[in-house]
Design a protein around this motif. Sequence first.
Motif, mmCIF file in Angstrom:
data_model
loop_
_atom_site.group_PDB
_atom_site.id
_atom_site.type_symbol
_atom_site.label_atom_id
_atom_site.label_comp_id
_atom_site.label_asym_id
_atom_site.label_seq_id
_atom_site.Cartn_x
_atom_site.Cartn_y
_atom_site.Cartn_z
ATOM 1 N N TYR A 14 4.723 0.734 -11.115
ATOM 2 C CA TYR A 14 5.585 2.172 -11.228
ATOM 3 C C TYR A 14 6.699 1.939 -11.435
ATOM 4 N N ALA A 15 7.591 2.557 -12.667
ATOM 5 C CA ALA A 15 9.088 1.952 -12.927
ATOM 6 C C ALA A 15 9.934 3.179 -12.539
ATOM 7 N N VAL A 63 16.209 6.352 1.313
ATOM 8 C CA VAL A 63 15.179 6.501 0.859
ATOM 9 C C VAL A 63 14.193 6.533 -0.441
ATOM 10 N N ALA A 64 14.012 5.867 -1.911
ATOM 11 C CA ALA A 64 13.863 5.447 -2.930
ATOM 12 C C ALA A 64 12.815 5.902 -1.982
ATOM 13 N N SER A 65 12.505 7.254 -1.807
ATOM 14 C CA SER A 65 10.933 7.584 -2.039
ATOM 15 C C SER A 65 10.038 7.967 -3.411
ATOM 16 N N PRO A 113 0.766 -1.347 -0.096
ATOM 17 C CA PRO A 113 0.034 0.290 0.018
ATOM 18 C C PRO A 113 0.746 1.208 0.042
ATOM 19 N N ASP A 114 2.410 1.072 0.629
ATOM 20 C CA ASP A 114 2.876 2.590 0.311
ATOM 21 C C ASP A 114 2.931 2.702 -0.637
ATOM 22 N N PHE A 115 3.439 1.939 -1.835
ATOM 23 C CA PHE A 115 4.222 2.002 -3.332
ATOM 24 C C PHE A 115 3.668 1.680 -4.292
ATOM 25 N N THR A 153 14.188 2.764 2.791
ATOM 26 C CA THR A 153 13.018 2.818 2.528
ATOM 27 C C THR A 153 11.996 1.832 3.778
ATOM 28 N N LEU A 154 12.302 1.096 3.760
ATOM 29 C CA LEU A 154 11.331 -0.246 4.783
ATOM 30 C C LEU A 154 11.423 0.932 5.777
#
Length: 114
Positions: A24-25, A57-59, A18-20, A38-39
């Motif tokens: 999306y690429a 973080v891969a925001s 749900p957070d991602f 990130t986690l």
Amino acid sequence: HGSFSRADTRNFMVAIGPDFKKAYADRAPVGNMDVAPTLAHILGVDLTGPGILKGRVASEALVGGKEPKVVKRTLASDKAAGGMQTLLNVEQVGDTRYFDAAGMPGRTVGLEAK
């Protein structure tokens, strides 16, 4: 993990939940070192400790996240007597560096000679 072959620098990563973002690429560089930050960000966990965490973080992959500024550059060694030179393709997001390819122009697959 340890060479500049495309097998080590062009990895496939997937994240769902749900957070991602869906379908999306990510065009920005991302590596194994970015998984824990990130986690931890998603879980609200503080990773401060006795070291310096090098990932980010891969925001951009998170819901509501924006594309980061990616700076690409090529570092070059001095030319040897015979004209040979080693190049290193680097991408950087904030303070985090990603090494994409290294080798000699015309002899290394994936190397961008700029």
